[in-house]
Motif scaffolding. Sequence first.
Motif, PDB file in Angstrom:
ATOM      1  N   GLN A 155      52.261 -19.564  41.358  1.00 22.59           N
ATOM      2  CA  GLN A 155      51.732 -18.554  40.463  1.00 22.59           C
ATOM      3  C   GLN A 155      50.319 -18.917  40.016  1.00 22.59           C
ATOM      4  OE1 GLN A 155      54.436 -18.177  37.160  1.00 22.59           O
ATOM      5  NE2 GLN A 155      55.879 -16.888  38.297  1.00 22.59           N
ATOM      6  N   VAL A 156      49.549 -17.890  39.687  1.00 22.34           N
ATOM      7  CA  VAL A 156      48.218 -18.103  39.130  1.00 22.34           C
ATOM      8  C   VAL A 156      48.213 -17.622  37.687  1.00 22.34           C
ATOM      9  CG1 VAL A 156      47.038 -17.938  41.346  1.00 22.34           C
ATOM     10  CG2 VAL A 156      47.399 -15.864  39.989  1.00 22.34           C
ATOM     11  N   ASP A 157      47.318 -18.196  36.916  1.00 20.90           N
ATOM     12  CA  ASP A 157      47.185 -17.842  35.504  1.00 20.90           C
ATOM     13  C   ASP A 157      46.050 -16.835  35.370  1.00 20.90           C
ATOM     14  OD1 ASP A 157      46.854 -17.666  32.790  1.00 20.90           O
ATOM     15  OD2 ASP A 157      46.829 -19.821  32.428  1.00 20.90           O
ATOM     16  N   SER A 158      46.381 -15.607  35.029  1.00 15.10           N
ATOM     17  CA  SER A 158      45.360 -14.560  34.962  1.00 15.10           C
ATOM     18  C   SER A 158      44.305 -14.851  33.897  1.00 15.10           C
ATOM     19  CB  SER A 158      46.016 -13.201  34.681  1.00 15.10           C
ATOM     20  OG  SER A 158      46.750 -13.241  33.471  1.00 15.10           O
ATOM     21  N   SER A 159      44.630 -15.689  32.903  1.00 15.53           N
ATOM     22  CA  SER A 159      43.647 -16.030  31.875  1.00 15.53           C
ATOM     23  C   SER A 159      42.570 -16.966  32.408  1.00 15.53           C
ATOM     24  CB  SER A 159      44.344 -16.669  30.670  1.00 15.53           C
ATOM     25  OG  SER A 159      44.881 -17.945  31.013  1.00 15.53           O
ATOM     26  N   PRO A 188      44.254 -30.039  51.636  1.00 13.46           N
ATOM     27  CA  PRO A 188      43.996 -28.897  50.755  1.00 13.46           C
ATOM     28  C   PRO A 188      44.594 -29.088  49.368  1.00 13.46           C
ATOM     29  CG  PRO A 188      44.717 -28.154  52.923  1.00 13.46           C
ATOM     30  CD  PRO A 188      44.923 -29.641  52.892  1.00 13.46           C
ATOM     31  N   ALA A 189      43.780 -28.946  48.336  1.00 14.77           N
ATOM     32  CA  ALA A 189      44.238 -29.116  46.953  1.00 14.77           C
ATOM     33  C   ALA A 189      44.111 -27.830  46.147  1.00 14.77           C
ATOM     34  CB  ALA A 189      43.445 -30.226  46.273  1.00 14.77           C
ATOM     35  N   ALA A 190      43.214 -26.933  46.566  1.00 14.34           N
ATOM     36  CA  ALA A 190      43.039 -25.669  45.856  1.00 14.34           C
ATOM     37  C   ALA A 190      42.434 -24.640  46.798  1.00 14.34           C
ATOM     38  CB  ALA A 190      42.156 -25.843  44.622  1.00 14.34           C
ATOM     39  N   LEU A 191      42.782 -23.402  46.560  1.00 20.40           N
ATOM     40  CA  LEU A 191      42.249 -22.285  47.335  1.00 20.40           C
ATOM     41  C   LEU A 191      41.578 -21.317  46.374  1.00 20.40           C
ATOM     42  CD1 LEU A 191      42.084 -20.406  49.897  1.00 20.40           C
ATOM     43  CD2 LEU A 191      44.310 -19.502  49.168  1.00 20.40           C
ATOM     44  N   PHE A 192      40.305 -21.040  46.621  1.00 24.66           N
ATOM     45  CA  PHE A 192      39.564 -20.076  45.818  1.00 24.66           C
ATOM     46  C   PHE A 192      39.350 -18.807  46.643  1.00 24.66           C
ATOM     47  CE2 PHE A 192      38.592 -24.164  44.044  1.00 24.66           C
ATOM     48  CZ  PHE A 192      38.455 -23.949  42.679  1.00 24.66           C
ATOM     49  N   ALA A 193      39.293 -17.667  45.963  1.00 23.00           N
ATOM     50  CA  ALA A 193      39.019 -16.414  46.656  1.00 23.00           C
ATOM     51  C   ALA A 193      38.422 -15.407  45.689  1.00 23.00           C
ATOM     52  CB  ALA A 193      40.298 -15.846  47.279  1.00 23.00           C
ATOM     53  N   ALA A 194      37.649 -14.469  46.233  1.00 24.85           N
ATOM     54  CA  ALA A 194      37.120 -13.357  45.444  1.00 24.85           C
ATOM     55  C   ALA A 194      38.117 -12.213  45.488  1.00 24.85           C
ATOM     56  CB  ALA A 194      35.775 -12.905  46.009  1.00 24.85           C
ATOM     57  N   ALA A 195      38.293 -11.526  44.363  1.00 25.06           N
ATOM     58  CA  ALA A 195      39.323 -10.493  44.307  1.00 25.06           C
ATOM     59  C   ALA A 195      38.886  -9.320  43.433  1.00 25.06           C
ATOM     60  CB  ALA A 195      40.622 -11.079  43.753  1.00 25.06           C
ATOM     61  N   THR A 196      39.473  -8.165  43.721  1.00 21.62           N
ATOM     62  CA  THR A 196      39.364  -6.997  42.854  1.00 21.62           C
ATOM     63  C   THR A 196      40.718  -6.298  42.843  1.00 21.62           C
ATOM     64  OG1 THR A 196      38.666  -5.485  44.627  1.00 21.62           O
ATOM     65  CG2 THR A 196      36.932  -6.646  43.428  1.00 21.62           C
ATOM     66  N   ILE A 197      41.066  -5.719  41.713  1.00 19.37           N
ATOM     67  CA  ILE A 197      42.332  -5.000  41.606  1.00 19.37           C
ATOM     68  C   ILE A 197      42.180  -3.590  42.170  1.00 19.37           C
ATOM     69  CG2 ILE A 197      44.079  -4.109  40.007  1.00 19.37           C
ATOM     70  CD1 ILE A 197      43.415  -6.495  38.178  1.00 19.37           C
ATOM     71  N   LYS A 198      41.150  -2.874  41.731  1.00 15.35           N
ATOM     72  CA  LYS A 198      40.863  -1.556  42.276  1.00 15.35           C
ATOM     73  C   LYS A 198      39.549  -1.596  43.048  1.00 15.35           C
ATOM     74  CE  LYS A 198      43.496   1.155  38.927  1.00 15.35           C
ATOM     75  NZ  LYS A 198      43.479   2.298  37.961  1.00 15.35           N
ATOM     76  N   GLU A 199      39.333  -0.600  43.875  1.00 13.93           N
ATOM     77  CA  GLU A 199      38.134  -0.554  44.723  1.00 13.93           C
ATOM     78  C   GLU A 199      36.874  -0.566  43.857  1.00 13.93           C
ATOM     79  OE1 GLU A 199      35.373  -0.710  47.254  1.00 13.93           O
ATOM     80  OE2 GLU A 199      37.449  -0.852  47.970  1.00 13.93           O
ATOM     81  N   PRO A 200      36.063  -1.651  43.935  1.00 12.73           N
ATOM     82  CA  PRO A 200      34.917  -1.782  43.018  1.00 12.73           C
ATOM     83  C   PRO A 200      33.827  -0.750  43.231  1.00 12.73           C
ATOM     84  CG  PRO A 200      34.884  -3.498  44.688  1.00 12.73           C
ATOM     85  CD  PRO A 200      36.201  -2.806  44.832  1.00 12.73           C
ATOM     86  N   PHE A 216      36.375 -10.756  40.478  1.00 14.33           N
ATOM     87  CA  PHE A 216      36.576 -12.050  39.839  1.00 14.33           C
ATOM     88  C   PHE A 216      36.947 -13.081  40.888  1.00 14.33           C
ATOM     89  CE2 PHE A 216      40.498  -9.616  39.760  1.00 14.33           C
ATOM     90  CZ  PHE A 216      41.468 -10.514  40.198  1.00 14.33           C
ATOM     91  N   VAL A 217      36.860 -14.348  40.511  1.00 14.63           N
ATOM     92  CA  VAL A 217      37.271 -15.453  41.376  1.00 14.63           C
ATOM     93  C   VAL A 217      38.596 -15.993  40.866  1.00 14.63           C
ATOM     94  CG1 VAL A 217      36.766 -17.827  42.080  1.00 14.63           C
ATOM     95  CG2 VAL A 217      34.960 -16.098  42.130  1.00 14.63           C
ATOM     96  N   VAL A 218      39.537 -16.169  41.775  1.00 12.66           N
ATOM     97  CA  VAL A 218      40.836 -16.719  41.426  1.00 12.66           C
ATOM     98  C   VAL A 218      41.005 -18.071  42.114  1.00 12.66           C
ATOM     99  CG1 VAL A 218      41.956 -15.471  43.336  1.00 12.66           C
ATOM    100  CG2 VAL A 218      43.335 -16.317  41.436  1.00 12.66           C
ATOM    101  N   CYS A 219      41.638 -19.000  41.422  1.00 13.74           N
ATOM    102  CA  CYS A 219      41.932 -20.314  41.988  1.00 13.74           C
ATOM    103  C   CYS A 219      43.446 -20.468  42.138  1.00 13.74           C
ATOM    104  CB  CYS A 219      41.396 -21.435  41.095  1.00 13.74           C
ATOM    105  SG  CYS A 219      41.869 -23.090  41.654  1.00 13.74           S
TER     106      CYS A 219
END
Length: 385
Positions: free
Chosen positions: A31-35, A348-360, A374-377
Amino acid sequence: MRNLKFIIAFFLMHCVVSAQDDLDFQKLIGQVDSSEFFSSPDYYTWCSSVVKGEDAKYYMFYSRWLHGNRIETDDPMNYIFNGFSGWCKYSEIALAVADKIDGPYKYVTTVLKSKGPNSSDWDKFTFHNPQVRKFKNTYYLYYISNSYDPTLFENDTKKTKDWAHWLKYNCTQKIGVIKANRISDFIKGKYIKPKDPLMQPDNVKTFEVATNPTVTQGHDGRYYMMFKSRKPNVGNMTFWMAVSDKPDGKFTIMSDVFTNADMACEDPCMWFDKKRKRYYAAVKYYSNSKKLVPQFGALALITSEDGVNWQGAKNPLISMRELKTKDGNIELSHLERPFVYMDEKGQPAALFAAATIKEPSKGGEHPTSEYNSFVVCFKLNENKK
């Protein structure tokens, strides 16, 4: 008896080779922490790449560009760069810092940004696709940039006016690199920057653009670069492999990768896994064929034993376009630009990615959080069941 020994030896060798390709992100991602998402109320945030600094803190190089409509007057058609489309001219590379790999990250400074229309440099406008690597005692920041060529597609009546103008910027994209001995040197602007690009289309094998750079030190001590470019008579862009004796070139193209549209990918992050004795690359899948993973835009894993011949990994799915949080799953319109952070053991210790919920691109001049990027880890957990 000799034949039996040969068969047993062949079988054992085959099992060892197969066992080496056992990396499975599905068993590592939790799981990721949205905060902890990294974003800005004023900028689109994209293209993250993280390295541990000499002070044991974590530094994220990332792309960003302002929300809203473009007000600059250097180009009467600047409206084509309004909103999310602004990356192609107005993206800059910024730096953020955190005490922990998964953040929270805080903005520090902008490292590379537009020099304006009067510059004669090849990297005149966009600074995008940053990827930071540390080889020996030196940090290398790879990136793409562009200029403007008014002659491109000037007489192409098949293209709309806006699209032809966009390509005058887009089709000048090249790959560059800057280097420094300390992260603080990037902050102070005391890095070394070559005059010329590190990689650009040669108009023999590669055409139009050179983008999405990722570099790793390979099995033979040389430095391998995977990047994206156009190939004639191929509808989709393809990855290319190049090699050099030094992290900052000169890189020589060896081969292309995945010219078949069913295996089209972009946004690679490549590394050589010494434990498994093979190369891996985390990519965004750019096909609807489901030949590699089940969803267009999902994150996938590809692999190679020699850095030249690539295929889907044994466990190709990294993540669908979704985030798993304690409050439930978040469906995404985009999950792109994967970056895999390696620990001291080269795993591999962490994966980062760029994300959007709706079409920006539909978020308007002042996008709400659902339309912002936003960037999620994803902190990878080897003990995850």
